[in-house]
Design a protein around this motif. Structure first.
Motif, PDB file in Angstrom:
ATOM      1  N   SER A  85     -85.734  19.298  34.969  1.00 16.54           N
ATOM      2  CA  SER A  85     -84.273  19.280  35.075  1.00 16.54           C
ATOM      3  C   SER A  85     -83.661  18.210  34.157  1.00 16.54           C
ATOM      4  CB  SER A  85     -83.811  19.074  36.531  1.00 16.54           C
ATOM      5  OG  SER A  85     -82.496  19.585  36.711  1.00 16.54           O
ATOM      6  N   VAL A  86     -84.469  17.695  33.239  1.00 15.41           N
ATOM      7  CA  VAL A  86     -83.978  16.679  32.297  1.00 15.41           C
ATOM      8  C   VAL A  86     -83.211  17.355  31.165  1.00 15.41           C
ATOM      9  CG1 VAL A  86     -84.723  15.028  30.522  1.00 15.41           C
ATOM     10  CG2 VAL A  86     -85.739  14.965  32.808  1.00 15.41           C
ATOM     11  N   LEU A  87     -82.064  16.776  30.835  1.00 18.72           N
ATOM     12  CA  LEU A  87     -81.257  17.257  29.715  1.00 18.72           C
ATOM     13  C   LEU A  87     -81.399  16.242  28.582  1.00 18.72           C
ATOM     14  CD1 LEU A  87     -79.186  19.360  28.688  1.00 18.72           C
ATOM     15  CD2 LEU A  87     -77.381  17.895  29.625  1.00 18.72           C
ATOM     16  N   HIS A  88     -82.081  16.651  27.521  1.00 15.00           N
ATOM     17  CA  HIS A  88     -82.250  15.752  26.379  1.00 15.00           C
ATOM     18  C   HIS A  88     -80.962  15.697  25.567  1.00 15.00           C
ATOM     19  CE1 HIS A  88     -86.531  15.643  27.168  1.00 15.00           C
ATOM     20  NE2 HIS A  88     -86.621  16.957  27.055  1.00 15.00           N
ATOM     21  N   PRO A  89     -80.634  14.527  24.992  1.00 17.90           N
ATOM     22  CA  PRO A  89     -79.459  14.479  24.118  1.00 17.90           C
ATOM     23  C   PRO A  89     -79.639  15.424  22.919  1.00 17.90           C
ATOM     24  CG  PRO A  89     -80.265  12.254  24.619  1.00 17.90           C
ATOM     25  CD  PRO A  89     -81.295  13.219  25.135  1.00 17.90           C
ATOM     26  N   ALA A  90     -78.559  16.097  22.532  1.00 19.31           N
ATOM     27  CA  ALA A  90     -78.629  17.035  21.404  1.00 19.31           C
ATOM     28  C   ALA A  90     -79.176  16.337  20.164  1.00 19.31           C
ATOM     29  CB  ALA A  90     -77.246  17.614  21.128  1.00 19.31           C
ATOM     30  N   GLU A  91     -78.788  15.084  19.972  1.00 23.79           N
ATOM     31  CA  GLU A  91     -79.212  14.399  18.746  1.00 23.79           C
ATOM     32  C   GLU A  91     -80.711  14.098  18.751  1.00 23.79           C
ATOM     33  OE1 GLU A  91     -77.656  14.517  15.994  1.00 23.79           O
ATOM     34  OE2 GLU A  91     -76.106  15.517  17.163  1.00 23.79           O
ATOM     35  N   LEU A 113     -87.662  12.201  25.891  1.00 25.46           N
ATOM     36  CA  LEU A 113     -88.368  12.622  24.681  1.00 25.46           C
ATOM     37  C   LEU A 113     -88.104  11.635  23.545  1.00 25.46           C
ATOM     38  CD1 LEU A 113     -89.900  14.679  22.904  1.00 25.46           C
ATOM     39  CD2 LEU A 113     -87.742  15.899  22.606  1.00 25.46           C
ATOM     40  N   ASP A 114     -89.195  11.085  23.016  1.00 25.07           N
ATOM     41  CA  ASP A 114     -89.097  10.284  21.801  1.00 25.07           C
ATOM     42  C   ASP A 114     -89.553  11.194  20.665  1.00 25.07           C
ATOM     43  OD1 ASP A 114     -89.453   8.660  19.669  1.00 25.07           O
ATOM     44  OD2 ASP A 114     -90.880   7.290  20.633  1.00 25.07           O
ATOM     45  N   PRO A 115     -88.663  11.549  19.733  1.00 21.65           N
ATOM     46  CA  PRO A 115     -89.053  12.495  18.679  1.00 21.65           C
ATOM     47  C   PRO A 115     -90.286  12.037  17.901  1.00 21.65           C
ATOM     48  CG  PRO A 115     -86.684  12.085  18.607  1.00 21.65           C
ATOM     49  CD  PRO A 115     -87.255  11.143  19.623  1.00 21.65           C
ATOM     50  N   ALA A 116     -90.529  10.711  17.869  1.00 20.32           N
ATOM     51  CA  ALA A 116     -91.689  10.200  17.126  1.00 20.32           C
ATOM     52  C   ALA A 116     -93.009  10.642  17.767  1.00 20.32           C
ATOM     53  CB  ALA A 116     -91.627   8.683  17.053  1.00 20.32           C
ATOM     54  N   ARG A 117     -92.969  11.095  19.021  1.00 21.66           N
ATOM     55  CA  ARG A 117     -94.193  11.574  19.683  1.00 21.66           C
ATOM     56  C   ARG A 117     -94.691  12.905  19.105  1.00 21.66           C
ATOM     57  NH1 ARG A 117     -95.052  11.055  25.027  1.00 21.66           N
ATOM     58  NH2 ARG A 117     -97.022  12.016  24.442  1.00 21.66           N
ATOM     59  N   VAL A 118     -93.791  13.632  18.462  1.00 28.63           N
ATOM     60  CA  VAL A 118     -94.170  14.947  17.909  1.00 28.63           C
ATOM     61  C   VAL A 118     -94.796  14.715  16.531  1.00 28.63           C
ATOM     62  CG1 VAL A 118     -93.293  17.179  17.127  1.00 28.63           C
ATOM     63  CG2 VAL A 118     -92.342  16.105  19.192  1.00 28.63           C
ATOM     64  N   PRO A 119     -96.028  15.214  16.314  1.00 27.80           N
ATOM     65  CA  PRO A 119     -96.686  14.970  15.025  1.00 27.80           C
ATOM     66  C   PRO A 119     -95.804  15.414  13.851  1.00 27.80           C
ATOM     67  CG  PRO A 119     -98.179  16.077  16.550  1.00 27.80           C
ATOM     68  CD  PRO A 119     -96.849  16.019  17.229  1.00 27.80           C
ATOM     69  N   ALA A 120     -95.744  14.562  12.814  1.00 25.83           N
ATOM     70  CA  ALA A 120     -94.835  14.823  11.690  1.00 25.83           C
ATOM     71  C   ALA A 120     -95.139  16.150  11.018  1.00 25.83           C
ATOM     72  CB  ALA A 120     -94.938  13.677  10.688  1.00 25.83           C
ATOM     73  N   ASP A 121     -96.423  16.572  11.012  1.00 27.50           N
ATOM     74  CA  ASP A 121     -96.741  17.814  10.307  1.00 27.50           C
ATOM     75  C   ASP A 121     -96.776  19.036  11.228  1.00 27.50           C
ATOM     76  OD1 ASP A 121     -98.991  17.059  11.671  1.00 27.50           O
ATOM     77  OD2 ASP A 121    -100.386  17.584  10.048  1.00 27.50           O
ATOM     78  N   ALA A 122     -96.269  18.890  12.449  1.00 23.58           N
ATOM     79  CA  ALA A 122     -96.148  20.076  13.322  1.00 23.58           C
ATOM     80  C   ALA A 122     -95.136  21.023  12.672  1.00 23.58           C
ATOM     81  CB  ALA A 122     -95.683  19.658  14.707  1.00 23.58           C
ATOM     82  N   ASP A 123     -95.554  22.251  12.390  1.00 19.86           N
ATOM     83  CA  ASP A 123     -94.638  23.170  11.701  1.00 19.86           C
ATOM     84  C   ASP A 123     -93.993  24.164  12.664  1.00 19.86           C
ATOM     85  OD1 ASP A 123     -97.029  24.443  12.111  1.00 19.86           O
ATOM     86  OD2 ASP A 123     -97.184  25.301  10.092  1.00 19.86           O
ATOM     87  N   LEU A 124     -94.334  24.051  13.937  1.00 19.81           N
ATOM     88  CA  LEU A 124     -93.660  24.848  14.977  1.00 19.81           C
ATOM     89  C   LEU A 124     -93.618  23.983  16.230  1.00 19.81           C
ATOM     90  CD1 LEU A 124     -92.519  27.400  16.312  1.00 19.81           C
ATOM     91  CD2 LEU A 124     -94.853  28.265  16.528  1.00 19.81           C
ATOM     92  N   VAL A 125     -92.408  23.712  16.714  1.00 24.81           N
ATOM     93  CA  VAL A 125     -92.253  22.837  17.885  1.00 24.81           C
ATOM     94  C   VAL A 125     -91.413  23.575  18.919  1.00 24.81           C
ATOM     95  CG1 VAL A 125     -91.319  20.645  18.725  1.00 24.81           C
ATOM     96  CG2 VAL A 125     -92.396  20.758  16.470  1.00 24.81           C
ATOM     97  N   MET A 126     -91.897  23.592  20.157  1.00 25.75           N
ATOM     98  CA  MET A 126     -91.160  24.259  21.230  1.00 25.75           C
ATOM     99  C   MET A 126     -90.815  23.262  22.331  1.00 25.75           C
ATOM    100  SD  MET A 126     -92.909  27.971  21.626  1.00 25.75           S
ATOM    101  CE  MET A 126     -92.379  29.331  20.597  1.00 25.75           C
ATOM    102  N   VAL A 127     -89.540  23.245  22.707  1.00 23.50           N
ATOM    103  CA  VAL A 127     -89.074  22.279  23.702  1.00 23.50           C
ATOM    104  C   VAL A 127     -87.969  22.948  24.519  1.00 23.50           C
ATOM    105  CG1 VAL A 127     -87.459  21.257  22.006  1.00 23.50           C
ATOM    106  CG2 VAL A 127     -88.199  19.894  23.955  1.00 23.50           C
ATOM    107  N   GLY A 128     -87.827  22.561  25.779  1.00 19.28           N
ATOM    108  CA  GLY A 128     -86.790  23.155  26.631  1.00 19.28           C
ATOM    109  C   GLY A 128     -85.648  22.186  26.867  1.00 19.28           C
ATOM    110  N   ASN A 129     -84.401  22.695  26.916  1.00 14.90           N
ATOM    111  CA  ASN A 129     -83.257  21.825  27.184  1.00 14.90           C
ATOM    112  C   ASN A 129     -82.109  22.588  27.844  1.00 14.90           C
ATOM    113  OD1 ASN A 129     -82.510  19.100  27.000  1.00 14.90           O
ATOM    114  ND2 ASN A 129     -81.017  19.596  25.422  1.00 14.90           N
ATOM    115  N   PRO A 130     -81.748  22.280  29.090  1.00 13.70           N
ATOM    116  CA  PRO A 130     -82.446  21.376  29.980  1.00 13.70           C
ATOM    117  C   PRO A 130     -83.828  21.948  30.289  1.00 13.70           C
ATOM    118  CG  PRO A 130     -80.890  22.679  31.232  1.00 13.70           C
ATOM    119  CD  PRO A 130     -80.677  23.013  29.792  1.00 13.70           C
TER     120      PRO A 130
END
Ligand SMILES: Cc1ncc(COP(=O)(O)O)c(C=O)c1O
Length: 362
Positions: free
Chosen positions: A161-167, A139-156
């Motif tokens: 089965s990908v574990l995104h870094p917390a940061e 996941l590159d955070p820049a892919r998420v539109p800057a004005d998205a006011d609700l974002v849903m993502v799974g971790n892992p």
């Protein structure tokens, strides 16, 4: 206006993946189940005893206060930052209903389909950010539109089965946005030299708009009991609570939540995660030896995602041989060349791999 307030999901386009499909319908009787990611193990006494005791209190309406306090203590938060739910699945529905004023909801896929399904059912128009298999679903955070006011993502993330870094996830949080991180499988993750769950945000109180969704149904084999919770800002959770039916979480489910929050339960989870990591390595090693089979990314949870041309046909052949694996084509961003396989004990993995090898070599 993006959000529709009709309360009905827009009709799916004919080529749209079926968001309502889940692995449980694939695990039909008589097949060995590698389709469902719920751990199968005898229930420990520390969990069974309070569950059985709760049956003696069923004439009273449920009181969530003790479970709420126990879960809050586990995650180092005040009780107002916890909302018990009937599984993580109810959490998505409450969030979707409480956040009907969201203008630009974005779901990061491939991931569990219920967050998007819940948003649609509440009338939202959902945008998808599709992670790329060629980039191992990073996941590159820049892919998420800057004005998205609700974002849903799974971790892992299920099914990758990908574990995104917390940061990386923390970088998505900002004022004016609700960031929902589905940590239903966080308790399955482990990293050398790290005491707790390596990339969990469950205890982070500094990130604006963060809501963490947790489930107790996977590791503890409680899918039928329905128990999970939301962690996050107290005022946001109060809005979710307003959307929740009265007494939604039963007395036995609350008893399980209390038991699973105890330090001994958390220590047991760590031990289970360590064993799971070894079992997963075994599965990955067996799959690596099979022609045309590629495991996606670096799997970190209770399942692995596999790419193989014509995997959909392969899944049918496996069923004929007595094995159920999860189809990949109902996840947005995947297709008929993907399968999800649950990590089981080495003997089951060996038997499965032998059958798979036989089919592939035929
Ligand atoms: C990633 C993910 N989140 C949440 C859920 C729902 O969990 P629960 O049983 O707690 O509703 C599932 C169930 O499969 C899942 O895979």
């Amino acid at each position: 206006m993006r959000a529709q307030l009709t309360g009905t999901a827009p009709a799916a386009a004919p080529d749209e993946p079926d968001l309502g499909h889940h692995g449980d319908v694939e695990a039909t009787p008589g097949l060995v189940d590698l389709a469902v990611n719920v751990r199968r193990a005898p229930m420990p006494d520390w969990l069974a005893d309070p569950l059985v005791a709760a049956l003696g209190r069923l004439s009273a309406y449920p009181d969530p206060a003790p479970a709420r306090a126990a879960v809050a203590h586990r995650h180092g938060r005040p009780a107002e930052e916890v909302l018990l739910t009937a599984g993580a699945a109810e959490g998505f529905v409450l969030l979707a209903r409480a956040l009907r004023d969201a203008r630009r909801p974005v779901v990061v896929h491939p991931q569990f389909t219920e967050p998007e399904a819940a948003l649609r059912a509440a009338g939202h128009t959902v945008e998808r950010v599709l992670l790329d298999p060629a980039e191992e679903f990073r996941l590159d955070p820049a892919r998420v539109p800057a004005d998205a006011d609700l974002v849903m993502v799974g971790n892992p993330t299920n099914p990758t089965s990908v574990l995104h870094p917390a940061e990386t996830l923390a970088a998505l949080a900002r004022p004016g946005r609700v960031l929902v991180v589905d940590e239903a499988f966080a308790d399955t993750t482990i990293a050398p030299g790290v005491d707790g769950e390596p990339e969990s945000l469950a205890a982070r109180r500094d990130l604006p708009g963060l809501v963490v969704v947790r489930s107790l149904t996977k590791t503890w084999g409680l899918a039928g009991l329905r128990v999970g919770y939301l962690l996050g800002d107290a005022s946001l959770l109060a809005r979710c609570a307003e959307a929740q039916p009265l007494w939604a979480v039963s007395t036995p489910a609350l008893a399980a939540a209390t038991a699973c929050a105890a330090p001994a339960a958390v220590a047991a989870e760590r031990a289970i995660a360590a064993e799971l990591a070894a079992d997963r390595e075994h599965l990955v090693a067996r799959l690596a030896g099979l022609p045309g089979v590629r495991v996606a990314g670096r799997p970190a949870s209770a399942f692995v995602l596999v790419h193989r041309p014509s995997a959909a046909a392969l899944r049918e052949r496996l069923r004929e041989h007595g094995w159920a694996v999860r189809r990949g084509d109902t996840f947005p961003g995947l297709g008929p060349d993907w399968l999800r396989i649950a990590v089981r004990d080495p003997a089951t993995t060996d038997a499965f791999s032998d059958v798979l090898a036989e089919i592939l070599e035929a």
